[in-house]
Scaffold this motif. Structure first.
Motif, mmCIF file in Angstrom:
data_model
loop_
_atom_site.group_PDB
_atom_site.id
_atom_site.type_symbol
_atom_site.label_atom_id
_atom_site.label_comp_id
_atom_site.label_asym_id
_atom_site.label_seq_id
_atom_site.Cartn_x
_atom_site.Cartn_y
_atom_site.Cartn_z
ATOM 1 N N ASN A 6 29.004 16.605 -4.999
ATOM 2 C CA ASN A 6 28.317 16.972 -3.750
ATOM 3 C C ASN A 6 27.488 18.246 -3.899
ATOM 4 O OD1 ASN A 6 29.467 14.774 -2.378
ATOM 5 N ND2 ASN A 6 31.300 15.965 -1.869
ATOM 6 N N HIS A 7 26.987 18.495 -5.097
ATOM 7 C CA HIS A 7 26.162 19.669 -5.353
ATOM 8 C C HIS A 7 24.942 19.235 -6.152
ATOM 9 C CE1 HIS A 7 24.844 23.612 -6.808
ATOM 10 N NE2 HIS A 7 25.590 24.140 -5.835
ATOM 11 N N GLU A 8 23.776 19.755 -5.801
ATOM 12 C CA GLU A 8 22.529 19.399 -6.473
ATOM 13 C C GLU A 8 22.213 20.424 -7.562
ATOM 14 O OE1 GLU A 8 17.816 18.457 -5.449
ATOM 15 O OE2 GLU A 8 19.138 19.340 -3.938
ATOM 16 N N TYR A 9 21.881 19.925 -8.738
ATOM 17 C CA TYR A 9 21.504 20.769 -9.864
ATOM 18 C C TYR A 9 20.108 20.358 -10.319
ATOM 19 C CZ TYR A 9 26.534 21.710 -10.047
ATOM 20 O OH TYR A 9 27.823 22.048 -9.734
ATOM 21 N N LYS A 10 19.262 21.347 -10.571
ATOM 22 C CA LYS A 10 17.893 21.104 -11.030
ATOM 23 C C LYS A 10 17.792 21.472 -12.502
ATOM 24 C CE LYS A 10 15.601 21.739 -6.565
ATOM 25 N NZ LYS A 10 15.098 20.345 -6.511
ATOM 26 N N LEU A 11 17.176 20.571 -13.279
ATOM 27 C CA LEU A 11 17.028 20.756 -14.717
ATOM 28 C C LEU A 11 15.558 20.595 -15.083
ATOM 29 C CD1 LEU A 11 20.032 18.578 -15.954
ATOM 30 C CD2 LEU A 11 20.004 21.048 -15.618
ATOM 31 N N ALA A 12 15.016 21.571 -15.803
ATOM 32 C CA ALA A 12 13.635 21.506 -16.268
ATOM 33 C C ALA A 12 13.601 20.884 -17.653
ATOM 34 C CB ALA A 12 13.022 22.898 -16.293
ATOM 35 N N VAL A 13 12.677 19.968 -17.868
ATOM 36 C CA VAL A 13 12.499 19.308 -19.156
ATOM 37 C C VAL A 13 11.537 20.162 -19.978
ATOM 38 C CG1 VAL A 13 11.848 17.196 -20.352
ATOM 39 C CG2 VAL A 13 12.880 17.065 -18.073
ATOM 40 N N SER A 24 14.669 6.546 -16.169
ATOM 41 C CA SER A 24 14.075 5.682 -17.186
ATOM 42 C C SER A 24 13.232 6.453 -18.181
ATOM 43 C CB SER A 24 13.209 4.598 -16.530
ATOM 44 O OG SER A 24 13.981 3.780 -15.679
ATOM 45 N N ALA A 25 12.721 7.609 -17.780
ATOM 46 C CA ALA A 25 11.843 8.392 -18.644
ATOM 47 C C ALA A 25 12.008 9.869 -18.308
ATOM 48 C CB ALA A 25 10.389 7.960 -18.483
ATOM 49 N N LEU A 26 11.662 10.702 -19.284
ATOM 50 C CA LEU A 26 11.637 12.154 -19.106
ATOM 51 C C LEU A 26 10.280 12.654 -19.552
ATOM 52 C CD1 LEU A 26 15.160 13.250 -20.426
ATOM 53 C CD2 LEU A 26 14.433 13.031 -18.045
ATOM 54 N N THR A 27 9.693 13.531 -18.730
ATOM 55 C CA THR A 27 8.366 14.067 -18.995
ATOM 56 C C THR A 27 8.461 15.582 -19.084
ATOM 57 O OG1 THR A 27 7.415 12.254 -17.704
ATOM 58 C CG2 THR A 27 5.965 14.107 -18.218
ATOM 59 N N VAL A 28 7.806 16.146 -20.089
ATOM 60 C CA VAL A 28 7.797 17.598 -20.259
ATOM 61 C C VAL A 28 7.106 18.243 -19.054
ATOM 62 C CG1 VAL A 28 6.948 19.503 -21.682
ATOM 63 C CG2 VAL A 28 7.830 17.430 -22.770
ATOM 64 N N GLY A 29 7.755 19.236 -18.475
ATOM 65 C CA GLY A 29 7.230 19.902 -17.290
ATOM 66 C C GLY A 29 7.895 19.473 -16.005
ATOM 67 N N ASP A 30 8.625 18.352 -16.039
ATOM 68 C CA ASP A 30 9.329 17.898 -14.838
ATOM 69 C C ASP A 30 10.551 18.779 -14.573
ATOM 70 O OD1 ASP A 30 7.505 15.930 -14.562
ATOM 71 O OD2 ASP A 30 8.851 14.264 -15.054
ATOM 72 N N VAL A 31 10.905 18.883 -13.306
ATOM 73 C CA VAL A 31 12.140 19.540 -12.889
ATOM 74 C C VAL A 31 12.935 18.479 -12.131
ATOM 75 C CG1 VAL A 31 13.211 21.427 -11.612
ATOM 76 C CG2 VAL A 31 11.021 21.791 -12.757
ATOM 77 N N ILE A 32 13.834 17.816 -12.835
ATOM 78 C CA ILE A 32 14.577 16.708 -12.254
ATOM 79 C C ILE A 32 15.777 17.231 -11.471
ATOM 80 C CG2 ILE A 32 13.838 15.170 -14.097
ATOM 81 C CD1 ILE A 32 16.592 15.470 -15.342
ATOM 82 N N SER A 33 16.319 16.399 -10.618
ATOM 83 C CA SER A 33 17.484 16.754 -9.808
ATOM 84 C C SER A 33 18.602 15.765 -10.099
ATOM 85 C CB SER A 33 17.162 16.721 -8.311
ATOM 86 O OG SER A 33 16.212 17.700 -7.979
ATOM 87 N N ILE A 34 19.798 16.304 -10.321
ATOM 88 C CA ILE A 34 20.991 15.476 -10.484
ATOM 89 C C ILE A 34 22.036 15.940 -9.480
ATOM 90 C CG2 ILE A 34 20.510 15.074 -12.928
ATOM 91 C CD1 ILE A 34 22.730 17.068 -13.585
ATOM 92 N N GLY A 42 0.796 -1.222 0.000
ATOM 93 C CA GLY A 42 0.000 0.000 0.000
ATOM 94 C C GLY A 42 0.829 1.272 0.000
ATOM 95 N N ARG A 43 2.165 1.153 -0.109
ATOM 96 C CA ARG A 43 3.035 2.330 -0.105
ATOM 97 C C ARG A 43 3.894 2.349 -1.369
ATOM 98 N NH1 ARG A 43 3.894 5.024 4.830
ATOM 99 N NH2 ARG A 43 2.805 4.089 6.606
ATOM 100 N N VAL A 44 4.239 3.543 -1.782
ATOM 101 C CA VAL A 44 5.150 3.763 -2.893
ATOM 102 C C VAL A 44 6.092 4.895 -2.491
ATOM 103 C CG1 VAL A 44 3.519 5.309 -4.048
ATOM 104 C CG2 VAL A 44 5.379 4.291 -5.359
ATOM 105 N N TYR A 45 7.357 4.730 -2.783
ATOM 106 C CA TYR A 45 8.367 5.733 -2.438
ATOM 107 C C TYR A 45 8.837 6.430 -3.708
ATOM 108 C CZ TYR A 45 8.498 3.517 2.154
ATOM 109 O OH TYR A 45 8.152 3.012 3.394
ATOM 110 N N LEU A 46 8.762 7.750 -3.696
ATOM 111 C CA LEU A 46 9.125 8.565 -4.858
ATOM 112 C C LEU A 46 10.329 9.429 -4.529
ATOM 113 C CD1 LEU A 46 5.560 9.921 -5.791
ATOM 114 C CD2 LEU A 46 6.614 7.791 -6.525
ATOM 115 N N PRO A 47 11.135 9.788 -5.543
ATOM 116 C CA PRO A 47 12.204 10.770 -5.316
ATOM 117 C C PRO A 47 11.611 12.119 -4.910
ATOM 118 C CG PRO A 47 12.540 9.591 -7.375
ATOM 119 C CD PRO A 47 11.171 9.232 -6.897
ATOM 120 N N GLN A 48 12.399 12.917 -4.228
ATOM 121 C CA GLN A 48 11.908 14.197 -3.727
ATOM 122 C C GLN A 48 11.517 15.132 -4.866
ATOM 123 O OE1 GLN A 48 11.324 15.008 -0.490
ATOM 124 N NE2 GLN A 48 10.367 16.854 -1.352
ATOM 125 N N TRP A 49 12.274 15.139 -5.963
ATOM 126 C CA TRP A 49 11.921 16.030 -7.067
ATOM 127 C C TRP A 49 10.584 15.630 -7.692
ATOM 128 C CZ3 TRP A 49 10.833 14.227 -11.861
ATOM 129 C CH2 TRP A 49 11.322 12.981 -12.216
#
Length: 310
Positions: free
Chosen positions: A133-140, A119-129, A59-66
């Motif tokens: 030791n530094h986090e960068y956010k990229l918008a698709v 595994s996939a990229l969706t338009v409108g997502d803001v992914i994190s890489i 009954g649970r699913v774990y998602l990345p923070q982004w």
């Protein structure tokens, strides 16, 4: 945690049992939708991703923070997960959310390593890489061939970049008016600074100088083996006379005079000047004796079969 810098989720073991009984396309792709409708559009926010493990509680699913930020989810919120099939991606356009992304020296290597966790990229997502030791956010911003989402597993993906958020195109002032730099951020392989242009000009000049200094065959002069006693090869005479004249023409250097820097073209190595012994030195006399020596082909002759005396 590394799972936060990827595009895969955790599902319960019951999901694996149900999927194994269905005819699905591998690798597994899932569409994750929020239960709440987006204001103004009436549609639910959605994104796409793969599965990392089937180890979460029932009954649970774990998602990345982004992914939770993209779907505007809070912990313990309800989501809908469904299996989907996505087209293999050919092109995507990304936009960094800060100018710190420009500090990365090799964007291609960093993205190749980071996108392996997606595994996939969706338009409108803001992914994190994560890098160094530094986090960068990229918008698709764009995906092809599908305009909404693509599968990026085991595919050759072309990545294009939009100028980062807050990026200002550098300008330089001319004699009368300001001229904008024609190099855009999308062309990461060409530096746009004036320093880089100067370096390229120096490299071109160095190439021209290197072409002039290339080896040219058959420029010397010949000499005979049986030369006269005081004869010396013309190349040695010209070289020795030229070195003596140069020494006479060069003024004596002052002790307080600063050394002149040695300016060499780019790509040229300097191993020191040729040693020319001064006239009258022991080494010069030895070279003269060796060059004046005419004792060539010394030795006694032998015959294979001697004649018998009668």
């Amino acid at each position: 945690m590394d799972a936060n810098y990827g595009g895969k989720i955790f599902l319960p073991p019951s999901a694996l049992e149900e999927i194994s009984q269905l005819e699905v396309v591998y690798p597994l792709m899932f569409k994750i939708q929020s239960d709440e409708e987006e204001e103004g559009t009436g549609s639910r926010r959605r994104t796409h991703g793969g599965v990392l493990e089937f180890t979460s509680e029932e009954g649970r699913v774990y998602l990345p923070q982004w992914m939770m930020d993209t779907l505007h989810l809070e912990p313990r919120a309800s989501v809908e997960v469904s299996n989907v099939a996505l087209l293999q991606g050919a092109l995507t356009k990304l936009q960094a959310q800060s100018t710190d992304f420009l500090d990365i020296s090799d964007h291609r290597a960093v993205l190749e390593r980071a996108l392996r966790k997606f595994s996939a990229l969706t338009v409108g997502d803001v992914i994190s890489i994560e890098y160094n030791n530094h986090e960068y956010k990229l918008a698709v911003l764009e995906t092809q061939p599908s305009p909404s989402a693509i599968n990026i597993v085991e595919t050759d993906l072309n990545v294009d970049f939009a100028p980062p958020v807050g990026y200002v195109e550098p300008t330089r002032t001319g004699t009368g008016s300001q001229a904008s730099n024609s190099t855009s951020f999308g062309d990461l392989s060409r530096p746009s600074s004036s320093i880089a242009k100067d370096v390229r000009q120096k490299e071109e000049i160095a190439k021209d100088e290197a072409a002039n200094l290339r080896f040219q065959a058959f420029r010397g002069s010949g000499s005979r083996i049986g030369a006269k006693d005081n004869a010396r090869p013309s190349s040695l005479r010209s070289y020795a006379s030229a070195s003596v004249e140069n020494e006479k023409q060069q003024p004596a250097a002052d002790e307080d005079q600063k050394p002149v820097p040695l300016e060499l073209p780019i790509g040229t190595l300097f191993f020191g000047y040729d040693i020319v012994p001064p006239p009258g030195s022991d080494q010069a006399n030895t070279d003269t004796e060796n060059s004046d020596s005419k004792d060539g082909f010394q030795g006694q002759g032998r015959v294979l079969r001697q004649r018998r005396k009668r």
